[in-house]
Design an enzyme around this catalytic site. Structure first.
Site, PDB file in Angstrom:
ATOM      1  CB  THR A 259      -4.185  29.284  17.558  1.00 44.98           C
ATOM      2  OG1 THR A 259      -4.123  28.826  16.216  1.00 44.98           O
ATOM      3  CG2 THR A 259      -4.962  30.597  17.625  1.00 44.98           C
ATOM      4  CG  LEU A 260      -5.456  28.131  22.645  1.00 44.87           C
ATOM      5  CD1 LEU A 260      -5.963  27.073  23.624  1.00 44.87           C
ATOM      6  CD2 LEU A 260      -6.041  29.499  23.036  1.00 44.87           C
TER       7      LEU A 260
ATOM      8  NE  ARG B 189     -16.569  31.619   9.796  1.00 40.06           N
ATOM      9  CZ  ARG B 189     -15.361  31.248  10.254  1.00 40.06           C
ATOM     10  NH1 ARG B 189     -15.243  30.664  11.415  1.00 40.06           N
ATOM     11  NH2 ARG B 189     -14.284  31.491   9.532  1.00 40.06           N
TER      12      ARG B 189
ATOM     13  CG  ASP C 262      -5.769  20.969  14.993  1.00 41.73           C
ATOM     14  OD1 ASP C 262      -6.043  19.789  15.244  1.00 41.73           O
ATOM     15  OD2 ASP C 262      -5.367  21.340  13.874  1.00 41.73           O
ATOM     16  CB  THR C 263      -0.938  22.314  15.857  1.00 41.27           C
ATOM     17  OG1 THR C 263      -1.178  23.720  15.793  1.00 41.27           O
ATOM     18  CG2 THR C 263      -1.325  21.675  14.542  1.00 41.27           C
TER      19      THR C 263
ATOM     20  CE  LYS D   9     -10.030  18.720  15.332  1.00 44.92           C
ATOM     21  NZ  LYS D   9      -9.700  19.011  13.927  1.00 44.92           N
TER      22      LYS D   9
END
Ligand code: IMP
Ligand code: MG
Length: 269
Positions: A200-201, A258, A196-197, A224
């Site tokens: 995290t990765l 989930r 996303d932003t 995204k």
């Protein structure tokens, strides 16, 4: 895939004859007299590449329809240039707030393609690090898909958290629980549900490098790009999506959904 002839079998088709007629008309082939004929006609390469979108609800339509669907699955397995997309008609979440974005079948096909790509690019043995909780279903399917492609990953998990319990990012990433053991000198495949932003990765990738990984590959089932804040592109991506909030296949909204076997979109209420 473009250039495929597309045939949609929707819920409006309520008899075997109607389905056969639709297939014959849209795929420009002879009208099959029975299931064996259907298989013979469609498995022959004489009918050009095609894609069938199955939207009829086979549980509601009964045995006969389940057999037609099975025959179409057989054809799709047989021919590389045929795709069958089973869109989960009638399988929205019970409260009606989730719409199917990618069906079980679409996800399964894409996961296998990703595994093929990973196996071609990475060494046969590597360490896969799945990010909890969101990537738990994806990781479980991916390792089995990798096995079918001849890869032999070791599997570790890492739990990080970047979201609160709502739909907005907190902007911070933190590690919950311990680091995976044994990544020193390893090629690592870092697996997450959604990029996303990018926080995290980017954060997790750097942390694994700091812990001695010789190289870190990143793989996100969904991407995204329009939401990116940190400059990082996953090495491997399943599906690129718009800025919509998705759930299912391991991905939650406030710890719900989930369990859904497909990837869905939460409808605003
Ligand atoms: P990033 O650090 O902003 O790239 O966020 C990645 C994490 O945010 C993912 O691993 C998800 O847990 C969560 N996330 C991002 N988009 C969604 C969404 O549409 N649904 C559910 N979780 C999401
Ligand atoms: Mg996550």
């Amino acid at each position: 895939m473009s250039g495929l002839t597309r045939c949609v079998i929707d819920a409006g088709l309520t008899s075997r004859e109607a389905i056969f007629a639709r297939l014959a008309e849209q795929l420009d082939c002879p009208l099959p007299a029975n299931l064996d004929a259907l298989y013979d006609i469609l498995s022959r390469e004489a009918v050009g590449p095609f894609e069938i979108v199955w939207r009829a609800d086979s549980t509601a339509l009964g045995e006969d329809f389940a057999r037609i669907l099975q025959t179409l699955r057989d054809v799709a397995l047989e021919r590389d240039d045929v795709r069958l997309l089973e869109e989960a008609a009638g399988r929205d979440d019970a409260d009606g707030q989730v719409k199917v974005l990618f069906s079980e079948r679409q996800v399964a096909e894409r996961v296998q393609e990703l595994a093929r790509d990973i196996a071609a690019r990475m060494p046969r043995e590597f360490t896969l690090v799945g990010l909890l909780k969101g990537a738990f279903v994806f990781t479980a399917d991916l390792v089995r898909a990798l096995d079918r492609e001849g890869a032999r990953p070791r599997v570790e998990f890492l739990q990080v958290s970047s979201y609160g319990t709502g739909q907005e990012s907190s902007g911070k990433v933190k590690v919950i629980g311990g680091m995976p053991g044994s990544i020193e000198g390893q090629e690592v495949l870092l697996v997450d549900d959604i990029q996303d932003t990018g926080r995290t990765l980017a954060f997790t990738r750097q942390m694994l490098l700091d812990h001695g990984a010789s190289r870190v590959w990143t793989c996100a089932l969904l991407d995204k790009p329009s939401r990116r804040v940190v400059e990082i592109e996953p090495d491997l991506t399943g599906f690129v999506i718009e800025d919509v909030f998705v759930v299912g296949y391991g991905i939650d909204y406030a710890e719900r959904y989930r369990h859904l076997p497909f990837i869905g979109k939460v409808e605003a209420d």
